[in-house]
Design an enzyme around this catalytic site. Sequence first.
Site, PDB file in Angstrom:
ATOM      1  N   HIS A   1       0.851  -1.183   0.000  1.00 46.96           N
ATOM      2  CA  HIS A   1       0.000   0.000   0.000  1.00 46.96           C
ATOM      3  C   HIS A   1       0.890   1.237   0.000  1.00 46.96           C
ATOM      4  O   HIS A   1       2.126   1.144  -0.025  1.00 46.96           O
ATOM      5  CB  HIS A   1      -0.951  -0.012   1.193  1.00 46.96           C
ATOM      6  CG  HIS A   1      -2.074  -0.989   1.044  1.00 46.96           C
ATOM      7  ND1 HIS A   1      -3.076  -0.840   0.118  1.00 46.96           N
ATOM      8  CD2 HIS A   1      -2.341  -2.161   1.697  1.00 46.96           C
ATOM      9  CE1 HIS A   1      -3.919  -1.855   0.202  1.00 46.96           C
ATOM     10  NE2 HIS A   1      -3.492  -2.669   1.153  1.00 46.96           N
TER      11      HIS A   1
ATOM     12  N   ASP B   1      -0.661   7.060  -3.125  1.00 46.02           N
ATOM     13  CA  ASP B   1      -1.917   6.748  -3.798  1.00 46.02           C
ATOM     14  C   ASP B   1      -2.377   7.873  -4.721  1.00 46.02           C
ATOM     15  O   ASP B   1      -2.724   7.632  -5.883  1.00 46.02           O
ATOM     16  CB  ASP B   1      -3.023   6.489  -2.772  1.00 46.02           C
ATOM     17  CG  ASP B   1      -3.004   5.066  -2.235  1.00 46.02           C
ATOM     18  OD1 ASP B   1      -2.243   4.240  -2.759  1.00 46.02           O
ATOM     19  OD2 ASP B   1      -3.753   4.793  -1.281  1.00 46.02           O
TER      20      ASP B   1
END
Length: 388
Positions: A131, A161
């Site tokens: 992530h 992200d």
Amino acid sequence: MTSKILAGVRVVEFDAIGPAPFCGMMLADHGASVVRIARPGGQPPTLDAGSSDVLLRGRLTLTLDLKDPVEFGHARELVSTADILIEGYRPGVMERVGLGPDACFADNPRLVYGRVTGYGQHGPLAQQTGHDINFIALSGALHAMGDPDLPPPLPLNLLGDFAGGGLMLAFGVLAAHLQAVRSGRGQVVDAAMVDGVAALMAMIHGWRNAGMWSSQRGDNLLDGAAPFYRCYATRDGRFLAVGAIEPRFYAAFRRALNLTDPLFDAQLDRRLWPEMRARIAAVVAARTLAEWQQAIDEPDACLSPVLSLEEAALHPHLLARQTLGFADDAIAVGIAPRFLSDHAEAATLSAPSVAETIAAAWPLSDSLRAFLAFPAADEPATGYRREG
């Protein structure tokens, strides 16, 4: 507030988390017609904000089981007439379901196929899970942040992200779309978050190469070492952010805080920075954040209150720009960037719904129109389902 600058651009977004839906939001915010294909069952509960999910605004969400031949056909039909496809799965996932680039280009040679992953479509870690925190750690960016005596702080998931992933993907697919319009040929866009974050660190790498940036965390101009670029605690436990880098702004900052001691004359003398930080901390701690408002209002002092999400949504400047605001109890988030010549920017009560926009923009077959409960192409619109 909406923008129409991408009106006429058709996008298929395959449901994912983080960067792909952020890219989809950006494209939809600026007028692209986006159909989001979701998996049965949706996202894990820890990530599913339901109808409150701002990232999913502005597009029609269509739940399709790609293992079902009929529903797979609906997905392939949409892709065959799209300008752009975006997906955020590990390499090979879309190929296994039959919607990889080769299959999609066979139906639609001008398609731009946007892929966003952590580590990219090739390389030793291409299949590795992770992530945002993992990608910014590997890129070197995370090491550069925070106090040298503490673990690096987490910049939410903004850096990997959204900045290094979603925005880079949006830039990539639009650049490729411009080329496809000219050439008639699409291509694959490989947006790796490690690549994107490394690119975002270009200035820091340049400073490092010039001997202006130390690998020691908390020892540099922008990482909290500089007394004129950091946050200080106020008497009431709030924080005041200081960003007075240039000499004239530094001078205004000194005036605003009444820092008359000659200690502060040598702004860039790093040997004095620890003492300067301690002295400024004591000055700021003597007042509450509200009591510092007059200093904050000094135009060139580069002082800002550190606001909560709720406070930011009530700030006069952000309200005036419709950047943030409240809609009942929910915080509404405006679009960015703004296009000042986009005269269609202001939303009106007569603006078409997402479903009406999809129905008008996509050359849908009768079977897909029926699946969506859209009227036939020559029938008047009376209401739709599956609208996101």
